[in-house]
Design a protein around this motif. Structure first.
Motif, mmCIF file in Angstrom:
data_model
loop_
_atom_site.group_PDB
_atom_site.id
_atom_site.type_symbol
_atom_site.label_atom_id
_atom_site.label_comp_id
_atom_site.label_asym_id
_atom_site.label_seq_id
_atom_site.Cartn_x
_atom_site.Cartn_y
_atom_site.Cartn_z
ATOM 1 N N ASP A 70 36.854 29.040 -8.161
ATOM 2 C CA ASP A 70 36.964 27.753 -8.843
ATOM 3 C C ASP A 70 38.258 27.044 -8.429
ATOM 4 O OD1 ASP A 70 36.105 25.836 -11.006
ATOM 5 O OD2 ASP A 70 38.047 26.447 -11.813
ATOM 6 N N HIS A 71 39.349 27.802 -8.332
ATOM 7 C CA HIS A 71 40.627 27.217 -7.912
ATOM 8 C C HIS A 71 40.539 26.699 -6.477
ATOM 9 C CE1 HIS A 71 44.944 26.616 -7.700
ATOM 10 N NE2 HIS A 71 44.969 27.338 -6.580
ATOM 11 N N ARG A 72 39.873 27.466 -5.615
ATOM 12 C CA ARG A 72 39.728 27.046 -4.217
ATOM 13 C C ARG A 72 38.886 25.786 -4.114
ATOM 14 N NH1 ARG A 72 38.198 31.478 -2.432
ATOM 15 N NH2 ARG A 72 35.941 31.155 -2.388
ATOM 16 N N GLU A 73 37.802 25.708 -4.892
ATOM 17 C CA GLU A 73 36.956 24.515 -4.871
ATOM 18 C C GLU A 73 37.719 23.287 -5.349
ATOM 19 O OE1 GLU A 73 33.526 25.374 -7.157
ATOM 20 O OE2 GLU A 73 32.659 26.766 -5.686
ATOM 21 N N ARG A 74 38.529 23.469 -6.405
ATOM 22 C CA ARG A 74 39.325 22.341 -6.894
ATOM 23 C C ARG A 74 40.336 21.883 -5.849
ATOM 24 N NH1 ARG A 74 40.839 23.690 -13.258
ATOM 25 N NH2 ARG A 74 38.686 23.695 -14.044
ATOM 26 N N SER A 75 40.959 22.846 -5.177
ATOM 27 C CA SER A 75 41.933 22.503 -4.142
ATOM 28 C C SER A 75 41.271 21.754 -2.987
ATOM 29 C CB SER A 75 42.618 23.775 -3.604
ATOM 30 O OG SER A 75 43.308 24.447 -4.634
ATOM 31 N N GLU A 76 40.072 22.198 -2.614
ATOM 32 C CA GLU A 76 39.347 21.527 -1.529
ATOM 33 C C GLU A 76 38.952 20.115 -1.924
ATOM 34 O OE1 GLU A 76 36.092 24.053 -0.660
ATOM 35 O OE2 GLU A 76 37.286 25.527 0.469
ATOM 36 N N ARG A 77 38.493 19.934 -3.186
ATOM 37 C CA ARG A 77 38.134 18.593 -3.651
ATOM 38 C C ARG A 77 39.347 17.679 -3.691
ATOM 39 N NH1 ARG A 77 34.719 21.341 -7.456
ATOM 40 N NH2 ARG A 77 36.325 21.071 -9.056
ATOM 41 N N MET A 78 40.495 18.223 -4.114
ATOM 42 C CA MET A 78 41.711 17.426 -4.160
ATOM 43 C C MET A 78 42.151 17.033 -2.753
ATOM 44 S SD MET A 78 45.344 18.324 -6.021
ATOM 45 C CE MET A 78 44.462 18.528 -7.574
ATOM 46 N N ALA A 79 42.045 17.975 -1.820
ATOM 47 C CA ALA A 79 42.416 17.679 -0.436
ATOM 48 C C ALA A 79 41.484 16.628 0.159
ATOM 49 C CB ALA A 79 42.375 18.957 0.405
ATOM 50 N N ASP A 80 40.186 16.737 -0.134
ATOM 51 C CA ASP A 80 39.224 15.742 0.359
ATOM 52 C C ASP A 80 39.514 14.365 -0.228
ATOM 53 O OD1 ASP A 80 37.955 17.662 1.852
ATOM 54 O OD2 ASP A 80 36.362 18.035 0.387
ATOM 55 N N SER A 81 39.835 14.320 -1.522
ATOM 56 C CA SER A 81 40.138 13.036 -2.167
ATOM 57 C C SER A 81 41.393 12.412 -1.572
ATOM 58 C CB SER A 81 40.321 13.227 -3.673
ATOM 59 O OG SER A 81 39.142 13.718 -4.271
ATOM 60 N N THR A 82 42.414 13.235 -1.320
ATOM 61 C CA THR A 82 43.652 12.732 -0.725
ATOM 62 C C THR A 82 43.404 12.186 0.673
ATOM 63 O OG1 THR A 82 44.945 14.360 -1.980
ATOM 64 C CG2 THR A 82 46.015 13.326 -0.087
ATOM 65 N N MET A 83 42.632 12.930 1.461
ATOM 66 C CA MET A 83 42.325 12.478 2.815
ATOM 67 C C MET A 83 41.496 11.199 2.794
ATOM 68 S SD MET A 83 42.756 12.833 5.990
ATOM 69 C CE MET A 83 43.601 14.420 5.895
ATOM 70 N N ARG A 84 40.614 11.081 1.823
ATOM 71 C CA ARG A 84 39.786 9.877 1.724
ATOM 72 C C ARG A 84 40.644 8.654 1.406
ATOM 73 N NH1 ARG A 84 34.791 8.653 -2.422
ATOM 74 N NH2 ARG A 84 33.463 7.544 -0.946
ATOM 75 N N VAL A 85 41.613 8.838 0.510
ATOM 76 C CA VAL A 85 42.522 7.732 0.169
ATOM 77 C C VAL A 85 43.345 7.338 1.389
ATOM 78 C CG1 VAL A 85 44.540 7.093 -1.200
ATOM 79 C CG2 VAL A 85 42.639 8.301 -2.277
ATOM 80 N N ILE A 86 43.835 8.329 2.134
ATOM 81 C CA ILE A 86 44.625 8.046 3.344
ATOM 82 C C ILE A 86 43.791 7.287 4.358
ATOM 83 C CG2 ILE A 86 45.774 9.109 5.326
ATOM 84 C CD1 ILE A 86 46.647 11.364 3.428
ATOM 85 N N ARG A 87 42.540 7.714 4.545
ATOM 86 C CA ARG A 87 41.660 7.025 5.486
ATOM 87 C C ARG A 87 41.383 5.596 5.024
ATOM 88 N NH1 ARG A 87 36.958 9.604 4.721
ATOM 89 N NH2 ARG A 87 35.944 8.340 6.331
ATOM 90 N N LEU A 88 41.165 5.431 3.716
ATOM 91 C CA LEU A 88 40.869 4.101 3.186
ATOM 92 C C LEU A 88 42.063 3.161 3.360
ATOM 93 C CD1 LEU A 88 38.680 2.457 1.761
ATOM 94 C CD2 LEU A 88 39.654 3.182 -0.430
ATOM 95 N N VAL A 89 43.265 3.667 3.121
ATOM 96 C CA VAL A 89 44.462 2.842 3.309
ATOM 97 C C VAL A 89 44.650 2.489 4.776
ATOM 98 C CG1 VAL A 89 46.985 2.828 3.151
ATOM 99 C CG2 VAL A 89 45.626 3.722 1.247
#
Length: 202
Positions: A18-37
């Motif tokens: 569960d911790h790994r899945e949350r970390s992966e989702r957070m990393a994906d969200s961060t990368m998505r924001v960076i790409r969007l910017v």
């Protein structure tokens, strides 16, 4: 006791997963924001600055003042392209009221002796705003259409399309990038999950 010994590792493994899945989702969200910017703001802004302040169009003449603009766009077929006129004039009014610093290429005065740097800046801000919105919509659309693990293909397409749209702004008008935005938005909204599934399976 033996039963509890068996359950504890299982619980620990579930917590770790569960911790790994949350970390992966957070990393994906961060990368998505960076790409969007990057794709939806920085790249369109830089390319627009190059076009508007690094070059001067020889096709657009006499429309870099409010009087010249109204004479051109409130008559003939142009008077029906209302939305671009409204946004440009509103942005110009905001610039005038706020007293923001404005710049324009010196060659602008060769194309319009009555040219106003704040009005030229309004063209830049108006078209750059809708270029940024267009690229943001395209990024989200291609992200949805790209196969898993291949979003970079969609990102590359966004950059190429942004470059193409920026080049067309060599002819300065208040409605081209706005039209691109609404076309891309309509196209994105027309894609439902079934269409995306068929597209990716093909």
């Amino acid at each position: 006791v033996h039963g509890d010994d068996h359950i504890l590792p299982t619980r620990d493994r579930l917590v770790e997963e569960d911790h790994r899945e949350r970390s992966e989702r957070m990393a994906d969200s961060t990368m998505r924001v960076i790409r969007l910017v990057g794709l939806g703001f920085i790249i369109p802004l830089v390319l627009s600055m190059v076009v508007y302040f690094g070059f001067v169009s020889s096709y657009t003449v006499g429309v870099f003042s409010e009087a010249g603009f109204r004479a051109q766009y409130e008559t003939g077929i142009y008077k029906y392209r209302v939305l671009g006129q409204i946004t440009l004039l509103e942005i110009h009014e905001i610039i005038e009221r706020s007293g923001l610093p404005v710049i324009a290429p010196p060659g602008m005065f060769l194309l319009d002796r009555n040219g106003n740097p704040s009005f030229y800046m309004a063209y830049f801000l108006n078209n750059t705003l809708f270029l940024c919105l267009t690229c943001s919509v395209l990024m989200l659309l291609f992200e949805k259409l790209s196969p898993p693990g291949s979003v970079w293909i969609g990102d590359l397409l966004v950059v190429l399309l942004c470059l193409l749209m920026t080049i067309t702004q060599y002819i300065v008008v208040p409605y081209d990038t706005m039209a691109c935005f609404f076309l891309c938005l309509a196209f994105a909204l027309s894609f439902d999950d079934y269409v995306v599934t068929v597209f990716n399976s093909g």
